[in-house]
Scaffold this active site. Structure first.
Site, PDB file in Angstrom:
ATOM      1  N   ASP A 130     -27.911  24.243 -50.133  1.00 45.00           N
ATOM      2  CA  ASP A 130     -28.586  24.979 -51.186  1.00 45.00           C
ATOM      3  C   ASP A 130     -28.760  24.035 -52.365  1.00 45.00           C
ATOM      4  O   ASP A 130     -27.779  23.572 -52.963  1.00 45.00           O
ATOM      5  CB  ASP A 130     -27.819  26.227 -51.620  1.00 45.00           C
ATOM      6  CG  ASP A 130     -28.709  27.093 -52.528  1.00 45.00           C
ATOM      7  OD1 ASP A 130     -29.849  26.666 -52.800  1.00 45.00           O
ATOM      8  OD2 ASP A 130     -28.275  28.177 -52.954  1.00 45.00           O
TER       9      ASP A 130
HETATM   10  C1  NOJ Z   1     -31.309  27.910 -55.023  1.00 43.92           C
HETATM   11  C2  NOJ Z   1     -31.062  29.262 -54.432  1.00 43.92           C
HETATM   12  O1  NOJ Z   1     -29.682  29.537 -54.441  1.00 43.92           O
HETATM   13  C3  NOJ Z   1     -31.592  29.418 -53.018  1.00 43.92           C
HETATM   14  O2  NOJ Z   1     -31.450  30.742 -52.621  1.00 43.92           O
HETATM   15  C4  NOJ Z   1     -33.015  28.951 -52.931  1.00 43.92           C
HETATM   16  O3  NOJ Z   1     -33.499  29.133 -51.622  1.00 43.92           O
HETATM   17  C5  NOJ Z   1     -33.075  27.491 -53.338  1.00 43.92           C
HETATM   18  N1  NOJ Z   1     -32.613  27.350 -54.710  1.00 43.92           N
HETATM   19  C6  NOJ Z   1     -34.480  26.915 -53.227  1.00 43.92           C
HETATM   20  O4  NOJ Z   1     -35.315  27.431 -54.181  1.00 43.92           O
END
Ligand code: NOJ
Length: 757
Positions: free
Chosen positions: A302
């Site tokens: 993530d």
């Molecule tokens: C952070 C978020 O926690 C996640 O859910 C998301 O898919 C990613 N950023 C990409 O935008």
């Protein structure tokens, strides 16, 4: 050294002579497989992957493990120059936040035409609850308990996203969440493991359709692995510290269900678990995910979670963080750039085995082959298809339908709803009545908020011409100004019914949007209190992304509709319910507490050794609040009423190999047809470890005409009675079980049976 020149993806590649024989064989396999486009057996894909791997330098392999974002602004997506340089240099395997058939084509051209090997990029995006046509936020959609509708909404999202050059969505979010302070509760399916698992499967099926590689499908990404929803105190990114039993019993099943349904990828979570950040956890990424569950897709971090292992305090620098992640089994580095920065040296210094990198690249290339990108890297970049697909009338109709199915009627005193068509004047008041920009909620992807239908527009479109609709905003969502209260009260005084739209701003839920209060923000409740004094019937339309503490509303207003953030078709869907064109059928996928001090509050709690007794101080309770929720899990009213007959069982005793049929008659006792979600819960009375007081094990959404009765049957087998026993083996234990059937988790009929060996 003499070199030979070969062609791959129409690129001339210079290769050292030494390897030429191997490479010629590899290329032969690649090219001959390309000619047999329909042949998709796993052996063939593996051979093709090997043939590409054989051509790659270590640097190029590491590049494939990197995902960078393009820039995105109001005028559309764009990319920073340095990312283009990274693509050209073969340092990127995938890009996110770029979409659009022509834009993704341009970026793909850089990868295909300007890199040495021409390996195509994967394009990912947060397609969470719709792409262009925005559906209800995930928590809202979960309230429909309608798995077909949920699958369809993911299917439509995939149709639109894939038509805009995307191959991959960062969804579904499968995090069970039991703390409404956590802003990301809005992105999941609520508090329940069973419901969450069923919805996770529906979403994966919807996104991936008939399979990866079909032009209208996108790869799903199960996130955030794992237990991100258990963040302490509901504070985003915070520590998670739960037992392995709770992890396996409550939090893991929805991720597992999604993976069993074929999800292609997994995203790590930001949180630590038992002292180890998920992104550095071999236990999660290798032992559980790959070895126990047999997951064969790839794992992405993530965002910058590799980098975040430094502040977590588990890695001291870039190299140690990168090593932790690759050794844990994480294949792709989103945005940190740590793999690009550190892996080459780590391998050269013998600190990281090249095999790990090889395995990670193989998993990523496999997906590129399955997506058909080696056959035609531009196959998702078709502008004609994009034009004819995006926001089609059929999609808008489907969005309206699932939106109205997601609405939960929380209160309807004296049947003020549906609104009487003969009313002369309806006042529409409140900061969310015309707040077009809030309706698509957080993570609304490429949704254009300007295209959403406001509540006021929906009401105006649905109201008969004889009905006058007057509007006054009254106050803002979240400030302390009462300046416009008097205008709102004046409008209310002249109306027969007042509809007040209040709640949260979309930005108050989602990532980094934890709240320490669950009250209606700002002066919104005060506004309603003033309107209430007029004595007019007040219908509150809530728009929000989490349970709110609204006991005053529950006590004082005539009707309450929980509408979440419903997306593009919000206004029409709510008006359908207000005017009775649709009879509400939504049920809460999460408990609504009375006050924040009760949090976490969920229906599947343990009994404790001193269950609550109002007459005994020394029992498990509060001095200043009851233990009951304001609205229990599974709760929601209808414009009709349903009665439940006594439960009957096919047997009173079953063995572990047996099957039990549970039957309950449900009757529509009201005057209009309606849908009911019949819910079945179980309790294992005595176990080798303590068991929850109720666990959802089945539900059916049924439709009944007035006066109609249906016999609803559920089949229970040993799997439904199983849990992680004292020794952590999964199975059932003989003894007595209680079965509960009802229209919510509180108001149920009950019966018991015995499980024998
Ligand atoms: C952070 C978020 O926690 C996640 O859910 C998301 O898919 C990613 N950023 C990409 O935008």
């Amino acid at each position: 050294m003499k070199a030979i020149t070969l062609k791959l993806m129409n690129r001339n590649i210079s290769l050292p002579r030494l390897n030429s024989v191997i490479i010629l064989v590899a290329l032969f396999l690649t090219i001959s497989c390309r000619e047999k486009k329909t042949e998709k057996s796993s052996d063939t894909v593996d051979q093709r992957v090997d043939s590409v791997l054989a051509l790659m330098t270590l640097e190029e392999k590491i590049g494939q493990l990197t995902l960078y974002t393009s820039d995105y602004d109001v005028t559309g997506p764009s990319i920073r120059e340095n990312y283009k340089d990274d693509i050209k240099a073969g340092r990127v395997g995938a890009i996110f936040n770029a979409f659009g058939a022509s834009y993704t084509r341009k970026l793909q051209e850089i990868a295909v035409k300007e890199t040495r090997l021409g390996i195509p990029l994967i394009f990912g995006y947060d397609v969470i609850h719709g792409h262009r046509t925005i559906f209800p936020i995930s928590l809202g959609e979960a309230a429909s308990w309608d798995l077909k509708a949920i699958e369809q909404s993911a299917r439509i999202a995939a149709e639109e996203a894939s038509a805009e050059g995307l191959h991959w969505t960062f969804a579904p979010m499968c995090d069970i969440a039991r703390d409404p302070r956590w802003g990301r509760i809005s992105e999941g399916s609520g508090e329940d493991t069973y419901l969450g698992s069923m919805i996770a499967v529906a979403r994966v099926k919807g996104f991936q359709g008939e399979g990866i590689g079909k032009l209208n499908s996108v790869m799903a990404c199960v996130k955030h692995f794992a237990a991100y929803g258990a963040a302490q105190a509901g504070r985003d990114y915070h520590t998670v510290d739960i037992s392995d039993r709770t992890l396996r019993e409550i939090y893991l099943p929805p991720y597992k269900a999604a993976i069993d349904a074929g999800a292609a990828t997994v995203m790590t979570s930001f949180n630590e678990l038992d002292g180890i950040p998920a992104t550095g956890s071999k236990y999660l990424m290798t032992d559980i995910l790959r070895k126990e569950w047999g997951f064969t897709g790839f794992v992405v971090t993530d965002y910058t979670s590799i980098m975040e292992m430094i502040p977590h305090g588990i890695a001291e620098d870039t190299a140690s963080a990168a090593a932790l992640a690759i050794e844990a089994g994480v294949d792709m580095d989103m945005q940190a750039g740590f793999y690009n920065d550190a892996l080459l040296n780590l391998v050269k210094q013998g600190k990281v085995k090249e095999d790990l990198i090889q395995a990670a690249v193989r998993r990523i290339l496999r997906k590129k082959f399955e997506l058909g990108l080696f056959d035609d890297p531009y196959r998702y970049c078709n502008e004609e298809r994009e034009k004819s697909t995006v926001m089609k009338p059929d999609f808008l109709n489907a969005a309206r339908d699932v939106s109205r199915k997601s609405i939960v009627l929380l209160k309807n005193e004296t049947n003020v709803l549906p609104l009487n068509k003969n009313l002369k004047r309806v006042a529409v008041i409140g900061p969310l009545a015309e707040a077009r920009n809030e309706l698509i909620g957080s993570w609304s992807a490429a949704g254009d908020w300007k295209k959403s239908v406001t509540l006021l527009e929906g009401i105006r479109a649905a109201a008969p011409s004889s009905m006058q609709v007057v509007y006054e905003k009254g106050c803002n969502i979240n400030d302390d100004s009462t300046r416009n209260f008097s205008k709102a009260v004046q409008v209310a005084r002249q109306a027969d019914v007042v509809i007040v739209a209040v709640g949260e701003a979309a930005s108050m839920t989602g990532e980094a949007s934890s709240r320490a209060s669950l009250n209606l923000p700002g002066v919104q409740q005060k506004l309603i209190e003033e309107i209430q004094k007029t004595g007019k019937p007040v219908v509150v339309v809530l728009m929000n992304g989490r349970p709110l503490t609204i006991p005053w509303l529950d006590k004082n207003v005539s009707a309450i509709l929980e509408t979440w953030f419903l997306g593009t078709q919000s206004g029409h869907a709510i008006a359908d319910v207000l005017f009775g064109a649709y009879n509400p059928s939504g049920k809460l996928p999460v408990t609504f507490p009375k006050s924040i001090g009760q949090v976490p509050l969920y229906y599947g709690m343990k009994n404790t050794g001193r269950p609550m007794d109002p007459n005994n101080k020394y029992t498990s309770k509060y001095l200043d609040e009851t233990n009951d929720p304001l609205y229990p899990f599974g709760y929601g009213l209808s414009y009709t009423t349903f009665s439940y007959g006594d439960i009957t069982l096919s047997k009173n005793r079953i063995s572990t190999s047996g099957e039990l049929v549970v039957t309950c008659a449900v009757t529509n006792t009201g005057k209009v047809s309606g849908e009911e979600v019949v819910q079945l819960y179980l309790r294992d009375r005595v176990g080798s470890v303590t068991r929850p007081v109720k666990e959802l094990k089945g539900f059916q959404k049924i439709s009944l005409e007035p006066g109609e009765t249906k016999q609803i049957e559920f089949k229970l087998t040993n799997a439904d009675l199983s849990f992680y026993r004292r020794d952590m083996s999964f199975g059932s234990e003989p003894g007595m079980f209680d079965v509960f059937v009802g229209g919510n988790s509180r108001d149920t009929k009950t019966i018991s049976f015995e499980l024998t060996n």
